[in-house]
Write a protein that holds these residues in place. Sequence first.
Motif, PDB file in Angstrom:
ATOM      1  N   ARG A   1       0.823  -1.213   0.000  1.00  0.00           N
ATOM      2  CA  ARG A   1       0.000   0.000   0.000  1.00  0.00           C
ATOM      3  C   ARG A   1       0.854   1.258   0.000  1.00  0.00           C
ATOM      4  O   ARG A   1       0.508   2.250  -0.645  1.00  0.00           O
ATOM      5  N   ALA A   2       1.964   1.233   0.708  1.00  0.00           N
ATOM      6  CA  ALA A   2       2.841   2.410   0.757  1.00  0.00           C
ATOM      7  C   ALA A   2       3.301   2.796  -0.649  1.00  0.00           C
ATOM      8  O   ALA A   2       3.310   3.976  -1.007  1.00  0.00           O
ATOM      9  N   PHE A   3       3.658   1.794  -1.449  1.00  0.00           N
ATOM     10  CA  PHE A   3       4.070   2.100  -2.819  1.00  0.00           C
ATOM     11  C   PHE A   3       2.910   2.661  -3.625  1.00  0.00           C
ATOM     12  O   PHE A   3       3.080   3.583  -4.422  1.00  0.00           O
ATOM     13  N   LEU A   4       1.697   2.139  -3.424  1.00  0.00           N
ATOM     14  CA  LEU A   4       0.539   2.656  -4.151  1.00  0.00           C
ATOM     15  C   LEU A   4       0.310   4.134  -3.852  1.00  0.00           C
ATOM     16  O   LEU A   4      -0.013   4.918  -4.744  1.00  0.00           O
ATOM     17  N   TRP A   5       0.460   4.527  -2.580  1.00  0.00           N
ATOM     18  CA  TRP A   5       0.269   5.939  -2.244  1.00  0.00           C
ATOM     19  C   TRP A   5       1.320   6.787  -2.958  1.00  0.00           C
ATOM     20  O   TRP A   5       1.006   7.857  -3.477  1.00  0.00           O
ATOM     21  N   SER A   6       2.575   6.308  -3.008  1.00  0.00           N
ATOM     22  CA  SER A   6       3.618   7.095  -3.677  1.00  0.00           C
ATOM     23  C   SER A   6       3.367   7.188  -5.174  1.00  0.00           C
ATOM     24  O   SER A   6       3.779   8.151  -5.814  1.00  0.00           O
ATOM     25  N   TYR A   7       2.676   6.214  -5.739  1.00  0.00           N
ATOM     26  CA  TYR A   7       2.394   6.215  -7.179  1.00  0.00           C
ATOM     27  C   TYR A   7       1.279   7.177  -7.553  1.00  0.00           C
ATOM     28  O   TYR A   7       1.033   7.403  -8.722  1.00  0.00           O
ATOM     29  N   GLY A   8       0.578   7.742  -6.576  1.00  0.00           N
ATOM     30  CA  GLY A   8      -0.435   8.740  -6.877  1.00  0.00           C
ATOM     31  C   GLY A   8      -1.858   8.291  -6.632  1.00  0.00           C
ATOM     32  O   GLY A   8      -2.799   8.858  -7.182  1.00  0.00           O
ATOM     33  N   LEU A   9      -2.050   7.286  -5.790  1.00  0.00           N
ATOM     34  CA  LEU A   9      -3.386   6.756  -5.540  1.00  0.00           C
ATOM     35  C   LEU A   9      -4.339   7.806  -4.993  1.00  0.00           C
ATOM     36  O   LEU A   9      -5.533   7.781  -5.285  1.00  0.00           O
ATOM     37  N   LEU A  10      -3.825   8.768  -4.223  1.00  0.00           N
ATOM     38  CA  LEU A  10      -4.697   9.820  -3.688  1.00  0.00           C
ATOM     39  C   LEU A  10      -5.266  10.729  -4.778  1.00  0.00           C
ATOM     40  O   LEU A  10      -6.232  11.444  -4.556  1.00  0.00           O
ATOM     41  N   ASP A  11      -4.684  10.680  -5.963  1.00  0.00           N
ATOM     42  CA  ASP A  11      -5.172  11.489  -7.068  1.00  0.00           C
ATOM     43  C   ASP A  11      -6.297  10.793  -7.836  1.00  0.00           C
ATOM     44  O   ASP A  11      -6.763  11.302  -8.847  1.00  0.00           O
TER      45      ASP A  11
END
Length: 149
Positions: free
Chosen positions: A119-129
């Motif tokens: 999940r940490a990598f997903l957030w860095s990839y821009g999941l919040l966008d």
Amino acid sequence: MRDRSMALVVRDNKILMVQTFRFHRYINELPGGGIEKGESPEEAAIRELKEECGLHGTINRQLNTLHWKDGSTEYVFLVDVPPDCDPIVGTDPEVADGEEQAIKNVRFMQLDELSEKDRAFLWSYGLLDVDIFFDIVLSWGDEISYPLK
């Protein structure tokens, strides 16, 4: 290290993940891989999605560009796929003949099915966008949580 491109595909509040054996463990990661000579990051993301998951996609928009300490760059794109097409376990063409394929599974997963690391990598990839995941984060409480030691 060469530059890479990844495709973030969302369906029914789930993210398309590819399960591979890397870093001495099974990890769930976005479909993606190295950008070939003469290929754009967008073209690479679409090609990798087809190779690894058997899906044809179209770029919706770029989510993020990450610059890693080894000098490589990763590009992350939000990719749309037809809603009636299901992913299949594809192949990694970089695996030599006779070697075991690294790809073990592909499927759409909810956030709570993924490890904290993944999940940490997903957030860095821009999941919040991505609107639905932004809304999910807003629904969380304010308590502090952290993986157990």
